[in-house]
Each structure stands twice: as C-alpha cells, then as structure tokens.
Write a protein that holds these residues in place. Structure first.
Motif, PDB file in Angstrom:
ATOM      1  N   UNK A  55      33.664  19.267  32.988  1.00  8.25           N
ATOM      2  CA  UNK A  55      33.293  18.758  34.303  1.00  8.25           C
ATOM      3  C   UNK A  55      32.155  19.623  34.841  1.00  8.25           C
ATOM      4  N   UNK A  56      30.927  19.160  34.659  1.00  5.91           N
ATOM      5  CA  UNK A  56      29.765  19.954  35.017  1.00  5.91           C
ATOM      6  C   UNK A  56      29.493  19.866  36.513  1.00  5.91           C
ATOM      7  N   UNK A  57      29.090  20.993  37.056  1.00  2.15           N
ATOM      8  CA  UNK A  57      28.831  21.025  38.489  1.00  2.15           C
ATOM      9  C   UNK A  57      27.525  20.331  38.846  1.00  2.15           C
ATOM     10  N   UNK A  58      27.485  19.780  40.038  1.00  2.21           N
ATOM     11  CA  UNK A  58      26.245  19.249  40.595  1.00  2.21           C
ATOM     12  C   UNK A  58      25.421  20.442  41.066  1.00  2.21           C
ATOM     13  N   UNK A  66      31.199  16.944  44.125  1.00  5.18           N
ATOM     14  CA  UNK A  66      30.296  16.302  43.182  1.00  5.18           C
ATOM     15  C   UNK A  66      30.489  16.837  41.775  1.00  5.18           C
ATOM     16  N   UNK A  67      29.650  16.366  40.887  1.00  5.14           N
ATOM     17  CA  UNK A  67      29.691  16.857  39.519  1.00  5.14           C
ATOM     18  C   UNK A  67      29.656  15.717  38.536  1.00  5.14           C
ATOM     19  N   UNK A  68      29.655  16.113  37.289  1.00  5.48           N
ATOM     20  CA  UNK A  68      29.502  15.145  36.209  1.00  5.48           C
ATOM     21  C   UNK A  68      30.577  15.423  35.171  1.00  5.48           C
ATOM     22  N   UNK A  69      31.524  14.527  35.066  1.00  3.80           N
ATOM     23  CA  UNK A  69      32.632  14.749  34.148  1.00  3.80           C
ATOM     24  C   UNK A  69      32.366  14.040  32.822  1.00  3.80           C
ATOM     25  N   UNK A  70      32.120  14.860  31.805  1.00  4.88           N
ATOM     26  CA  UNK A  70      31.841  14.310  30.480  1.00  4.88           C
ATOM     27  C   UNK A  70      33.120  14.075  29.677  1.00  4.88           C
ATOM     28  N   UNK A  84      27.428  10.979  17.597  1.00  2.00           N
ATOM     29  CA  UNK A  84      26.442  11.131  18.666  1.00  2.00           C
ATOM     30  C   UNK A  84      26.703  10.111  19.767  1.00  2.00           C
ATOM     31  N   UNK A  85      26.701  10.575  20.986  1.00  3.12           N
ATOM     32  CA  UNK A  85      26.892   9.682  22.133  1.00  3.12           C
ATOM     33  C   UNK A  85      25.904  10.026  23.234  1.00  3.12           C
ATOM     34  N   UNK A  86      25.368   8.983  23.859  1.00  2.00           N
ATOM     35  CA  UNK A  86      24.423   9.207  24.950  1.00  2.00           C
ATOM     36  C   UNK A  86      24.866   8.418  26.174  1.00  2.00           C
ATOM     37  N   UNK A  87      24.465   8.915  27.337  1.00  2.00           N
ATOM     38  CA  UNK A  87      24.806   8.176  28.539  1.00  2.00           C
ATOM     39  C   UNK A  87      24.207   8.813  29.769  1.00  2.00           C
ATOM     40  N   UNK A  88      24.568   8.248  30.901  1.00  2.00           N
ATOM     41  CA  UNK A  88      24.044   8.728  32.166  1.00  2.00           C
ATOM     42  C   UNK A  88      25.175   8.726  33.178  1.00  2.00           C
ATOM     43  N   UNK A  89      25.237   9.765  33.986  1.00  2.00           N
ATOM     44  CA  UNK A  89      26.240   9.850  35.036  1.00  2.00           C
ATOM     45  C   UNK A  89      25.547  10.128  36.364  1.00  2.00           C
ATOM     46  N   UNK A  90      26.070   9.514  37.414  1.00  2.00           N
ATOM     47  CA  UNK A  90      25.522   9.745  38.749  1.00  2.00           C
ATOM     48  C   UNK A  90      26.537  10.548  39.543  1.00  2.00           C
TER      49      UNK A  90
END
Ligand SMILES: [Zn+2]
Length: 118
Positions: A55-58, A66-70, A84-90
């Motif tokens: 769970x990466x911090x904003x 906030x943050x980005x949970x991969x 391999x996986x790609x994507x985008x998180x808001x």
C-alpha cells in the motif's frame, strides 16, 4: 508513520504470504495534477524476506487516507502466475487544497516465481 510500520509488521513477509514468489520488481511513476505532472519515478525490489506490504503512500502533502494499494493487482497476478502486470491507480484520498484526482500512479510489476512449487 508509526501506524504504517505496524501495518507492515502485521502484513507478514512476502515468503509467508506468497511462498511461490522468489522476487518482485515494481516500477512506479507518480503523477500529480498540474503543469509538471511527473512527480517521481520509483523502482522497488521486493525479496522473499521483505514485508508483503504494497500500500504505497500518496506523495501529496496533506492528503488524508490516500495512497495506492497494489495488493489486489499482485494477488491476482500470483494467482494466475502472471509475470508482468501493468495498470494505473488514482489516489482516493482527500486534501483541503486539491481535487480528488490530485494524484495517480502507473505501475509495472514483474514477478519471478520459484520453480519448485506446483
Ligand atoms: Zn492523495
């Protein structure tokens, strides 16, 4: 920060959570809304002895919750043995001064699997 550390400890190690994974590389590009959208490039190497906390911090100052949970992306990749996986998180966090779409990340995850399992 202290809470974050506790979360990390509670999550456990990569080797415990995903024993079939022998290593992982996460490339992230942080974007903010504005004139200079690229905020930071980051490469994270995750070893089996590292904590399985994704769970990466904003990076925006004053962003709350906030943050980005991969984690969901990584879970589904491991389940399907995808390399391999790609994507985008808001970021879904709130700040006083910025709009709700103030930050996002693009990620590319590369996972190495150990041969012995399954
Ligand atoms: Zn944010």
């Amino acid at each position: 920060m202290e809470l974050n550390k506790q979360n990390r400890l509670a999550t456990g190690l990569l080797s415990e959570r995903f024993p079939e994974v022998s290593g992982m590389v996460i490339n992230m590009t942080y974007y903010q809304k504005g004139v200079n959208p690229v905020l930071m490039l980051r490469t994270i190497n995750v070893l089996p002895s590292d904590s399985a906390y994704f769970n990466m911090e904003c990076l925006i100052k004053g962003c709350v919750d906030g943050g980005f949970d991969l984690t969901p992306a990584i879970k589904s990749m491991v389940k399907n043995r995808k390399r391999v996986g790609r994507g985008r998180l808001v970021c879904g966090g709130k700040t006083d001064t910025r709009t709700s779409d103030h930050a996002s990340v693009e990620y590319e995850i590369t996972i190495q699997y150990s041969r012995k399992s399954r």
